[in-house]
Design an enzyme around this catalytic site. Structure first.
Site, mmCIF file in Angstrom:
data_model
loop_
_atom_site.group_PDB
_atom_site.id
_atom_site.type_symbol
_atom_site.label_atom_id
_atom_site.label_comp_id
_atom_site.label_asym_id
_atom_site.label_seq_id
_atom_site.Cartn_x
_atom_site.Cartn_y
_atom_site.Cartn_z
ATOM 1 N N SER A 132 97.169 48.197 66.482
ATOM 2 C CA SER A 132 98.018 49.072 65.666
ATOM 3 C C SER A 132 98.596 48.275 64.507
ATOM 4 O O SER A 132 98.402 47.058 64.404
ATOM 5 C CB SER A 132 99.159 49.665 66.504
ATOM 6 O OG SER A 132 100.034 48.638 66.960
ATOM 7 N N ASP B 145 94.461 42.358 71.389
ATOM 8 C CA ASP B 145 95.800 42.927 71.553
ATOM 9 C C ASP B 145 96.090 43.049 73.039
ATOM 10 O O ASP B 145 95.169 43.207 73.838
ATOM 11 C CB ASP B 145 95.899 44.311 70.891
ATOM 12 C CG ASP B 145 97.340 44.699 70.569
ATOM 13 O OD1 ASP B 145 98.160 44.751 71.503
ATOM 14 O OD2 ASP B 145 97.646 44.949 69.391
ATOM 15 N N VAL C 241 99.276 37.062 74.023
ATOM 16 C CA VAL C 241 99.398 35.762 73.355
ATOM 17 C C VAL C 241 100.367 34.823 74.062
ATOM 18 O O VAL C 241 100.518 33.662 73.640
ATOM 19 C CB VAL C 241 99.804 35.924 71.872
ATOM 20 C CG1 VAL C 241 98.704 36.626 71.083
ATOM 21 C CG2 VAL C 241 101.138 36.630 71.735
ATOM 22 N N SER D 215 108.713 37.753 58.553
ATOM 23 C CA SER D 215 109.409 39.016 58.305
ATOM 24 C C SER D 215 110.466 38.771 57.244
ATOM 25 O O SER D 215 110.894 37.631 57.016
ATOM 26 C CB SER D 215 110.074 39.518 59.591
ATOM 27 O OG SER D 215 110.968 40.575 59.336
ATOM 28 N N TYR E 118 115.359 38.442 67.070
ATOM 29 C CA TYR E 118 114.158 38.666 66.268
ATOM 30 C C TYR E 118 114.173 37.790 65.020
ATOM 31 O O TYR E 118 113.171 37.153 64.673
ATOM 32 C CB TYR E 118 114.069 40.134 65.882
ATOM 33 C CG TYR E 118 112.870 40.490 65.039
ATOM 34 C CD1 TYR E 118 111.595 40.525 65.588
ATOM 35 C CD2 TYR E 118 113.011 40.816 63.690
ATOM 36 C CE1 TYR E 118 110.491 40.859 64.829
ATOM 37 C CE2 TYR E 118 111.911 41.158 62.917
ATOM 38 C CZ TYR E 118 110.660 41.176 63.490
ATOM 39 O OH TYR E 118 109.575 41.505 62.724
ATOM 40 N N PHE F 221 107.888 48.611 57.117
ATOM 41 C CA PHE F 221 106.643 49.311 56.810
ATOM 42 C C PHE F 221 106.489 50.512 57.745
ATOM 43 O O PHE F 221 107.119 50.591 58.799
ATOM 44 C CB PHE F 221 105.446 48.376 57.006
ATOM 45 C CG PHE F 221 105.120 47.542 55.801
ATOM 46 C CD1 PHE F 221 103.953 47.764 55.079
ATOM 47 C CD2 PHE F 221 105.984 46.545 55.381
ATOM 48 C CE1 PHE F 221 103.651 46.997 53.969
ATOM 49 C CE2 PHE F 221 105.685 45.773 54.269
ATOM 50 C CZ PHE F 221 104.517 45.998 53.551
#
Length: 256
Positions: free
Chosen positions: A16, A37, A61, A150, A163, A196
């Protein structure tokens, strides 16, 4: 580096968002893509392309051995790896408060294991393979690793301590990676997107989602295709290395 049938891309977080959008564009240009993924990818999407140019494998991951096996499998299937996109990531909003039980070591570990350690380990094993390829090449080739930071890497909103710290680490590791690997012809670049229209972006509460759009100079969120276009520009810009850049329409984070 040309984006054509000779290019092999290894993409994490490919089911995605940014990973999927980049995969679509590369496949349309004839590139071979090894997509990974933790979540399954749309099977109908895979049927659009010949099996000899696209492969999907489930990969978490946080599993270092799984990463190593996926890199080896990509080489076994396609013979090489030229480009890596580290787009696997997770956002864990949590306000720093003595009354907020969500701000826990478990959440911190989860976010860092995926966003930071996962990115590092994929880059490490991909780079080891790229060095092997470089040693076999008759002339020096261009290879590329793209990390996904980011806008929160440097400009986090309130409630984004975990984050922001993880994405700050992703941005911070990019330059020393580039310095370590440049001698082998391996470039490392960090893309720092703003908000986004991706599943992660749309997971925010509606009022917050609309407010963040107003915080950009264009008054809207980015489209995944715009991320993909920027990524392709990095692939083709062979002197771009060791830097990070914002793809955010000069997003100014308000206190929300």
């Amino acid at each position: 580096m040309k984006i054509d049938q000779n290019l092999v891309a290894f993409i994490t977080g490919a089911s995605s968002g940014f990973g999927l959008e980049v995969a679509k564009d590369l496949l349309e240009k004839g590139c071979r893509c090894y997509l990974t993924d933790r979540d399954n990818i749309d099977s109908e999407f895979l049927t659009r392309y010949p099996k000899n140019i696209v492969i999907f494998r489930n990969l978490d991951v946080t599993d270092e051995e799984g990463i190593k096996n996926a890199i080896e499998d990509c080489v076994a299937q396609f013979g090489q790896i030229d480009v890596v996109l580290n787009s696997a990531g997770v956002n864990i909003p949590a306000y720093l408060s003595i009354t907020d039980q969500k701000f826990s070591p478990l959440l911190i570990n989860k976010c860092f294991n995926i966003n930071v350690i996962g990115t590092f380990n994929v880059s490490k094993y991909a780079a080891l393979q790229m060095v092997k390829q470089q040693n076999k090449a008759q002339e020096k080739k261009d290879y590329l690793i793209v990390n996904v930071g980011s806008v929160a890497s440097f400009n986090s909103n309130n409630g984004m301590s975990i984050y922001g710290a993880s994405k700050g680490a992703v941005a911070a590791m990019t330059l020393p990676m580039a310095r370590d690997l440049g001698r082998y012809g391996i470039r490392v670049v960090c893309m720092c997107p703003g908000i986004f229209d991706t599943p992660m972006g749309k997971s925010a509460p509606e009022n917050l989602y609309k407010a963040t759009a107003r915080g950009t100079c264009l008054g809207r969120h980015g489209h995944p295709s715009e991320f993909s276009h920027a990524f392709q520009g990095i692939v083709e810009s062979t002197f771009m290395n060791g830097n990070h850049f914002f793809l955010d329409s000069s997003f100014a984070t308000p206190s929300l």
